[in-house]
Write an enzyme that holds these catalytic residues in place. Structure first.
Site, PDB file in Angstrom:
ATOM      1  N   ALA A  33      37.543  40.571  25.254  1.00 62.72           N
ATOM      2  CA  ALA A  33      38.272  41.840  25.335  1.00 62.72           C
ATOM      3  C   ALA A  33      37.567  42.858  24.449  1.00 62.72           C
ATOM      4  O   ALA A  33      37.282  42.581  23.284  1.00 62.72           O
ATOM      5  CB  ALA A  33      39.710  41.640  24.875  1.00 62.72           C
ATOM      6  N   THR A  34      37.288  44.030  24.997  1.00 59.92           N
ATOM      7  CA  THR A  34      36.583  45.057  24.229  1.00 59.92           C
ATOM      8  C   THR A  34      37.475  46.246  23.877  1.00 59.92           C
ATOM      9  O   THR A  34      37.040  47.137  23.156  1.00 59.92           O
ATOM     10  CB  THR A  34      35.356  45.571  25.005  1.00 59.92           C
ATOM     11  OG1 THR A  34      35.799  46.156  26.232  1.00 59.92           O
ATOM     12  CG2 THR A  34      34.371  44.442  25.281  1.00 59.92           C
ATOM     13  N   HIS A  49      46.909  43.076  30.252  1.00 53.69           N
ATOM     14  CA  HIS A  49      45.775  42.171  30.468  1.00 53.69           C
ATOM     15  C   HIS A  49      46.040  40.805  29.821  1.00 53.69           C
ATOM     16  O   HIS A  49      45.760  39.770  30.422  1.00 53.69           O
ATOM     17  CB  HIS A  49      44.483  42.775  29.907  1.00 53.69           C
ATOM     18  CG  HIS A  49      43.919  43.858  30.760  1.00 53.69           C
ATOM     19  ND1 HIS A  49      42.767  43.689  31.487  1.00 53.69           N
ATOM     20  CD2 HIS A  49      44.347  45.118  31.026  1.00 53.69           C
ATOM     21  CE1 HIS A  49      42.508  44.806  32.159  1.00 53.69           C
ATOM     22  NE2 HIS A  49      43.451  45.681  31.879  1.00 53.69           N
ATOM     23  N   ARG A  52      48.515  38.617  31.749  1.00 56.56           N
ATOM     24  CA  ARG A  52      48.018  38.189  33.060  1.00 56.56           C
ATOM     25  C   ARG A  52      47.028  37.025  32.958  1.00 56.56           C
ATOM     26  O   ARG A  52      46.847  36.280  33.920  1.00 56.56           O
ATOM     27  CB  ARG A  52      47.354  39.404  33.727  1.00 56.56           C
ATOM     28  CG  ARG A  52      47.182  39.309  35.190  1.00 56.56           C
ATOM     29  CD  ARG A  52      46.659  40.581  35.793  1.00 56.56           C
ATOM     30  NE  ARG A  52      45.440  41.028  35.156  1.00 56.56           N
ATOM     31  CZ  ARG A  52      45.155  42.305  34.911  1.00 56.56           C
ATOM     32  NH1 ARG A  52      45.990  43.253  35.238  1.00 56.56           N
ATOM     33  NH2 ARG A  52      44.021  42.633  34.334  1.00 56.56           N
TER      34      ARG A  52
END
Length: 174
Positions: A33-34, A49, A52
């Site tokens: 994850a950025t 995100h 999910r």
């Protein structure tokens, strides 16, 4: 090794499609994850995100690095997303010196791509498409469009697969 690029507009469904590709690969998946939780709205996007993703996936929260060493032990790495990674670098640019940041980011990305294609993992990169809109009104916006457009082209050139997602419909381009 397999390098896959998934691109599309904001809220096009590209992340969901990339997650499905990662599931299909099987094996151990690492989700990088950025995004930075810089405000409440971004925190909500990150939560969406996170909720999910499958619980069994590894997680690496790395907004400024693409640390290949951290990918060890995983069969598939999903990076979501290159757009945020680039915008984070531009956001932290000192004195709005975007040209130097652009060069440094592209140099780092070239080296990263070379190492990824020499590796054995499947790496899926999610990135926003900036080539279908108008020219941004601010220097920061134009710098972002320029560097992300070049970065997307660099990855697409070396990728085994390239997918564009439009309105939730994935199209295989390569």
């Amino acid at each position: 090794m397999s390098l896959i690029l998934v691109t599309g507009g904001v809220r096009s469904g590209k992340s969901e499609f990339a997650e499905e590709l990662a599931r299909q690969q099987g094996g151990q998946v690492l989700y990088q994850a950025t995004g930075l939780a810089s405000d409440q709205e971004m925190e909500s996007r990150i939560a969406l995100h996170r909720d999910r993703r499958p619980a069994g996936w590894g997680l690496l929260e790395s907004p400024l690095e693409l640390p290949l060493a951290a990918y060890a032990g995983y069969d598939t790495v999903l990076i979501d997303c290159l757009s945020a990674w680039i915008s984070n670098h531009l956001f932290f640019a000192e004195d709005e010196n975007y040209g130097e940041v652009e060069s440094a980011v592209l140099d780092r990305l070239r080296e990263w791509i070379d190492r990824v294609i020499a590796g054995t993992q499947t790496v899926i990169v999610v990135s926003s498409e900036v080539g279908m809109g108008g020219v941004a009104m601010s220097p920061l916006g134009r710098s972002f469009q320029d560097v992300l457009g070049i970065a997307n082209q660099m990855i697409a050139l070396q990728a085994d697969e390239v997918h564009a997602v439009l309105s939730g419909i994935p199209l295989r381009l390569k």
